[in-house]
Design an enzyme around this catalytic site. Structure first.
Site, PDB file in Angstrom:
ATOM      1  N   GLY A  17       0.813  -1.227   0.000  1.00 13.60           N
ATOM      2  CA  GLY A  17       0.000   0.000   0.000  1.00 13.60           C
ATOM      3  C   GLY A  17       0.843   1.272   0.000  1.00 13.60           C
ATOM      4  CG  ASN A  94      -1.817  -8.008   7.336  1.00 10.20           C
ATOM      5  OD1 ASN A  94      -2.652  -7.112   7.231  1.00 10.20           O
ATOM      6  ND2 ASN A  94      -1.500  -8.536   8.478  1.00 10.20           N
ATOM      7  N   PRO A  96      -1.753 -13.326   5.470  1.00  9.77           N
ATOM      8  CG  PRO A  96      -1.512 -13.323   7.791  1.00  9.77           C
ATOM      9  CD  PRO A  96      -2.144 -12.579   6.657  1.00  9.77           C
ATOM     10  CG  PHE A 173       2.845  -8.243 -11.166  1.00  5.68           C
ATOM     11  CD1 PHE A 173       2.789  -9.616 -10.944  1.00  5.68           C
ATOM     12  CD2 PHE A 173       1.812  -7.647 -11.868  1.00  5.68           C
ATOM     13  CE1 PHE A 173       1.729 -10.378 -11.420  1.00  5.68           C
ATOM     14  CE2 PHE A 173       0.745  -8.395 -12.359  1.00  5.68           C
ATOM     15  CZ  PHE A 173       0.700  -9.767 -12.134  1.00  5.68           C
ATOM     16  CB  ALA A 230       3.408 -14.037 -11.807  1.00  2.00           C
ATOM     17  CB  CYS A 283       4.657 -12.930  -2.480  1.00  2.56           C
ATOM     18  SG  CYS A 283       3.734 -11.419  -2.256  1.00  2.56           S
ATOM     19  CG  PHE A 345      12.859 -11.372   1.862  1.00  2.00           C
ATOM     20  CD1 PHE A 345      12.253 -10.218   2.315  1.00  2.00           C
ATOM     21  CD2 PHE A 345      12.733 -11.703   0.518  1.00  2.00           C
ATOM     22  CE1 PHE A 345      11.541  -9.389   1.441  1.00  2.00           C
ATOM     23  CE2 PHE A 345      12.030 -10.900  -0.358  1.00  2.00           C
ATOM     24  CZ  PHE A 345      11.433  -9.734   0.105  1.00  2.00           C
TER      25      PHE A 345
HETATM   26  C1  UDX Z   1       8.078 -11.250  -5.295  1.00  2.00           C
HETATM   27  C2  UDX Z   1       7.789 -11.049  -6.798  1.00  2.00           C
HETATM   28  O1  UDX Z   1       9.036 -10.863  -7.493  1.00  2.00           O
HETATM   29  C3  UDX Z   1       6.865  -9.855  -6.999  1.00  2.00           C
HETATM   30  O2  UDX Z   1       6.523  -9.743  -8.381  1.00  2.00           O
HETATM   31  C4  UDX Z   1       5.612 -10.049  -6.171  1.00  2.00           C
HETATM   32  O3  UDX Z   1       4.781  -8.922  -6.277  1.00  2.00           O
HETATM   33  C5  UDX Z   1       5.952 -10.296  -4.719  1.00  2.00           C
HETATM   34  O4  UDX Z   1       6.851 -11.394  -4.583  1.00  2.00           O
HETATM   35  P1  UDX Z   1       9.681 -10.116  -3.503  1.00  2.00           P
HETATM   36  O5  UDX Z   1       9.307 -11.262  -2.629  1.00  2.00           O
HETATM   37  O6  UDX Z   1       9.591  -8.744  -2.952  1.00  2.00           O
HETATM   38  O7  UDX Z   1       8.791 -10.117  -4.835  1.00  2.00           O
HETATM   39  O8  UDX Z   1      11.201 -10.313  -3.966  1.00  2.00           O
HETATM   40  P2  UDX Z   1      11.934 -11.141  -5.126  1.00  2.00           P
HETATM   41  O9  UDX Z   1      12.969 -10.259  -5.718  1.00  2.00           O
HETATM   42  O10 UDX Z   1      11.003 -11.786  -6.062  1.00  2.00           O
HETATM   43  O11 UDX Z   1      12.727 -12.259  -4.297  1.00  2.00           O
HETATM   44  C6  UDX Z   1      12.065 -13.293  -3.584  1.00  2.00           C
HETATM   45  C7  UDX Z   1      13.080 -14.226  -2.974  1.00  2.00           C
HETATM   46  O12 UDX Z   1      13.751 -14.996  -3.955  1.00  2.00           O
HETATM   47  C8  UDX Z   1      14.176 -13.521  -2.181  1.00  2.00           C
HETATM   48  O13 UDX Z   1      14.431 -14.219  -0.988  1.00  2.00           O
HETATM   49  C9  UDX Z   1      15.368 -13.555  -3.102  1.00  2.00           C
HETATM   50  O14 UDX Z   1      16.601 -13.511  -2.427  1.00  2.00           O
HETATM   51  C10 UDX Z   1      15.153 -14.886  -3.789  1.00  2.00           C
HETATM   52  N1  UDX Z   1      15.813 -14.927  -5.112  1.00  2.00           N
HETATM   53  C11 UDX Z   1      15.371 -14.150  -6.130  1.00  2.00           C
HETATM   54  C12 UDX Z   1      16.896 -15.777  -5.301  1.00  2.00           C
HETATM   55  O15 UDX Z   1      17.327 -16.486  -4.379  1.00  2.00           O
HETATM   56  N2  UDX Z   1      17.486 -15.815  -6.544  1.00  2.00           N
HETATM   57  C13 UDX Z   1      17.061 -15.047  -7.577  1.00  2.00           C
HETATM   58  O16 UDX Z   1      17.650 -15.148  -8.668  1.00  2.00           O
HETATM   59  C14 UDX Z   1      15.978 -14.188  -7.366  1.00  2.00           C
HETATM   60  P1  ADP Z   2       1.872  -6.121   2.506  1.00  2.00           P
HETATM   61  O1  ADP Z   2       3.281  -6.614   2.318  1.00  2.00           O
HETATM   62  O2  ADP Z   2       0.858  -6.985   1.795  1.00  2.00           O
HETATM   63  O3  ADP Z   2       1.705  -4.672   2.203  1.00  2.00           O
HETATM   64  P2  ADP Z   2       1.874  -5.531   5.353  1.00  2.00           P
HETATM   65  O4  ADP Z   2       1.694  -6.465   6.501  1.00  2.00           O
HETATM   66  O5  ADP Z   2       3.177  -4.823   5.171  1.00  2.00           O
HETATM   67  O6  ADP Z   2       1.495  -6.375   4.054  1.00  2.00           O
HETATM   68  O7  ADP Z   2       0.738  -4.401   5.405  1.00  2.00           O
HETATM   69  C1  ADP Z   2      -0.617  -4.630   5.600  1.00  2.00           C
HETATM   70  C2  ADP Z   2      -1.184  -3.509   6.490  1.00  2.00           C
HETATM   71  O8  ADP Z   2      -2.617  -3.616   6.513  1.00  2.00           O
HETATM   72  C3  ADP Z   2      -0.722  -3.560   7.952  1.00  2.00           C
HETATM   73  O9  ADP Z   2      -0.051  -2.353   8.282  1.00  2.00           O
HETATM   74  C4  ADP Z   2      -2.032  -3.741   8.750  1.00  2.00           C
HETATM   75  O10 ADP Z   2      -2.052  -3.011   9.972  1.00  2.00           O
HETATM   76  C5  ADP Z   2      -3.061  -3.171   7.783  1.00  2.00           C
HETATM   77  N1  ADP Z   2      -4.447  -3.643   8.016  1.00  2.00           N
HETATM   78  C6  ADP Z   2      -4.867  -4.924   8.183  1.00  2.00           C
HETATM   79  N2  ADP Z   2      -6.211  -4.964   8.350  1.00  2.00           N
HETATM   80  C7  ADP Z   2      -6.662  -3.680   8.283  1.00  2.00           C
HETATM   81  C8  ADP Z   2      -7.966  -3.053   8.384  1.00  2.00           C
HETATM   82  N3  ADP Z   2      -9.075  -3.771   8.549  1.00  2.00           N
HETATM   83  N4  ADP Z   2      -8.043  -1.716   8.286  1.00  2.00           N
HETATM   84  C9  ADP Z   2      -6.918  -0.977   8.098  1.00  2.00           C
HETATM   85  N5  ADP Z   2      -5.672  -1.498   7.992  1.00  2.00           N
HETATM   86  C10 ADP Z   2      -5.538  -2.829   8.081  1.00  2.00           C
END
Ligand code: UDX
Ligand code: ADP
Length: 474
Positions: A17, A94, A96, A173, A230, A283, A345
């Site tokens: 967000g 979120n 989870p 993405f 994806a 993700c 990570f």
């Molecule tokens: C991912 C997707 O790329 C993104 O499109 C989606 O919206 C959310 O999930 P993110 O998790 O932020 O994004 O990071 P990303 O760069 O994809 O890396 C994910 C994990 O894979 C990391 O732990 C990274 O270190 C690992 N990774 C990535 C590798 O180990 N090797 C690589 O070549 C690429």
């Molecule tokens: P993402 O990586 O998907 O953005 P985060 O955990 O970083 O996930 O962020 C999600 C946010 O949404 C948190 O800051 C959490 O407090 C907020 N949130 C969850 N439920 C609600 C709700 N009902 N109203 C407003 N904010 C919310």
């Protein structure tokens, strides 16, 4: 009928967000954007005058926030008020993996989505476009729709037409660490929906900076599924290259060479072929677990097992690294100090969700090691949460099997037997090896899980080196 969007509300001020709304605010100065969150501390951090205190670290984010905050971008806890005023509402909360109940360990916990949908149903007014931004299991839009349709019409509205909702799926993405660039220059923008006016309204926003040929429109479910797939494909690529890293170590090959050679095949492509300690982040694992859950639900069990393997390899890679460290340090690390470089990570983020560092550190502490953990952006309190019950130095009466926090690589290395590099931060490839080794016990080891070390230089300084996927060293 054109649906005008002048006011946007985003529910959830997190890693998705926050940066996404910052970019929309930057590119669309005429749209007023309110990002709301129930977490007061997080909102206070977004509003902090010291931009180094923003709740998430993301290269380039500070500058965008500086330009837009309190101009057309506002952060607050005023959830109801801003829902009422919005023409378009993004749901970025979120989702989870469920920890209990049916589907625990696989299905996504949708309670925050449901709460948001109920609030929108209650406080939304007029014609409101509701956009799913969070990564969600397929068909969540249907749940949101059902909740919105069953919501009560507020008394002040005269007829049903005064209050209507359009649901769109617009998966995000962006990758953490490159979020700003990904948002500014997306490979594609995906909009799923049923109502053409609502689709056009969202498309119009993106057209401010994204070319039309990159904006794809689909039905709702295909859009939701595409995001899941994806991420599953990307994670599968990481597990594939990681599986081969082990083979390289056993056969005197080098994973970097293999990655380069296969990546030059244009059908394979060169990206996402870096072997490492396993994928983390909010993700990949969650989305594959969702995919497995959905496949099992539809009785496609072979497909579910296929994707399960991607996660298995990821866990195996992390365990394997712990075993290698133990083995190289004479089968005993009890009481030995090990410096951990990088806890996030990946590089360029302060996010530790599903970080391979968590399980690797736990494995090393269980063997009795004393860890000194340093990460350029992860705070001590976050590591405390992630390592939960694992003893922290100040509270620990143990002689071994605990961790402490360090403020630099050099501090972490003092009296250690080994350095373990777990995230690929730039500063780790610029290390002064002579300086480091002088602070350490001998033999001094570097375990490089990210291929960041200059092996020749480190060897010259006297280090013993294990580098992931490099069979010529091990
Ligand atoms: C991912 C997707 O790329 C993104 O499109 C989606 O919206 C959310 O999930 P993110 O998790 O932020 O994004 O990071 P990303 O760069 O994809 O890396 C994910 C994990 O894979 C990391 O732990 C990274 O270190 C690992 N990774 C990535 C590798 O180990 N090797 C690589 O070549 C690429
Ligand atoms: P993402 O990586 O998907 O953005 P985060 O955990 O970083 O996930 O962020 C999600 C946010 O949404 C948190 O800051 C959490 O407090 C907020 N949130 C969850 N439920 C609600 C709700 N009902 N109203 C407003 N904010 C919310």
């Amino acid at each position: 009928m054109e649906l005008l969007v002048e006011k946007i509300c985003c529910i959830g001020a997190g890693y998705v967000g926050g940066p996404t709304m910052a970019i929309i605010a930057d590119k669309c100065p005429n749209i007023l954007i309110n990002v709301v969150d129930i977490n007061e501390e997080r909102i206070a951090a977004w509003n902090d005058s010291n931009l180094d205190k923003l709740p998430i670290y993301e290269p380039g984010l500070k500058e965008v926030i500086k330009r837009c905050r309190n101009r057309n971008l506002f952060f607050s806890n005023l959830v109801k008020e801003n829902i009422s005023n919005a023409d378009m509402i993004f749901i970025s909360v979120n989702t989870p993996t469920k920890t209990k109940g049916i589907g625990a360990g696989q299905a996504s916990d949708l309670k925050w989505i449901e709460a948001s949908a109920r609030q929108i149903g209650k406080y939304g007014k007029g014609k409101t476009i509701v956009v799913e931004k969070s990564t969600l299991p397929v068909k969540t839009a249907q749940i949101i729709k059902s909740i919105l349709l069953s919501s009560n019409k507020p008394q002040e509205l005269k007829n049903e037409d005064d209050k209507s909702f359009y649901i769109l799926s617009n998966p995000e993405f962006l990758a953490e660490g490159s979020a700003i660039d990904d948002l500014e220059n997306p490979d594609r923008v995906l909009i799923g929906g049923e109502n053409n006016d609502a689709i056009s309204a969202l498309k119009k926003i993106y057209l401010n900076w994204v070319s039309e040929d990159k904006i794809l429109t689909t039905d709702l479910w295909s859009s939701e599924l595409s995001k899941l797939i994806a991420n599953a494909f990307l994670a599968q690529r990481v597990s594939s290259i990681n599986s081969i890293s082990a083979l390289c170590e056993s056969t005197n090959a080098n994973i970097n060479e293999v990655s380069r050679a296969i990546g030059m095949d244009s059908r394979i492509g060169k990206y996402f072929l870096n072997a490492g300690p396993g994928f983390g982040g909010s993700c990949f694992k969650k989305d594959i677990l969702n995919l497995i859950y959905i496949c099992n639900h539809y009785g496609i069990n072979e497909v579910a097992s296929y994707w399960e393997k991607v996660i298995e390899i990821n866990n195996w890679q992390q365990n394997r690294i712990v075993k290698i460290i133990l083995d190289k340090l004479f089968g005993n690390i009890a009481g030995k100090k090990i410096a951990i470089f990088g806890f996030a990570f990946k590089a360029n983020t302060n996010d530790t969700r599903e970080s391979p560092a968590i399980s690797i550190c736990k494995g090393l502490i269980e063997e009795g090691s004393i860890l000194s953990i340093y990460d350029p952006k992860v705070q001590i309190d976050q590591i405390k949460k992630d390592l939960e019950l694992y003893p922290f130095k100040e509270n620990s009466s143990h002689n071994d099997g605990f961790w402490e926090f360090s403020n630099s690589t050099y501090e972490a290395a003092v009296n250690s037997d080994a350095i373990v590099i777990l995230s690929e931060w730039n500063e780790f490839s610029e290390i002064n090896y002579d300086l480091l080794i002088n602070k350490m016990r001998k033999p001094s080891w570097i375990f490089d899980t990210r291929n960041t070390v200059n092996i020749d230089k480190a060897k010259k300084s006297g280090f013993k080196i294990w580098s992931l996927g490099n069979g010529n060293l091990n």
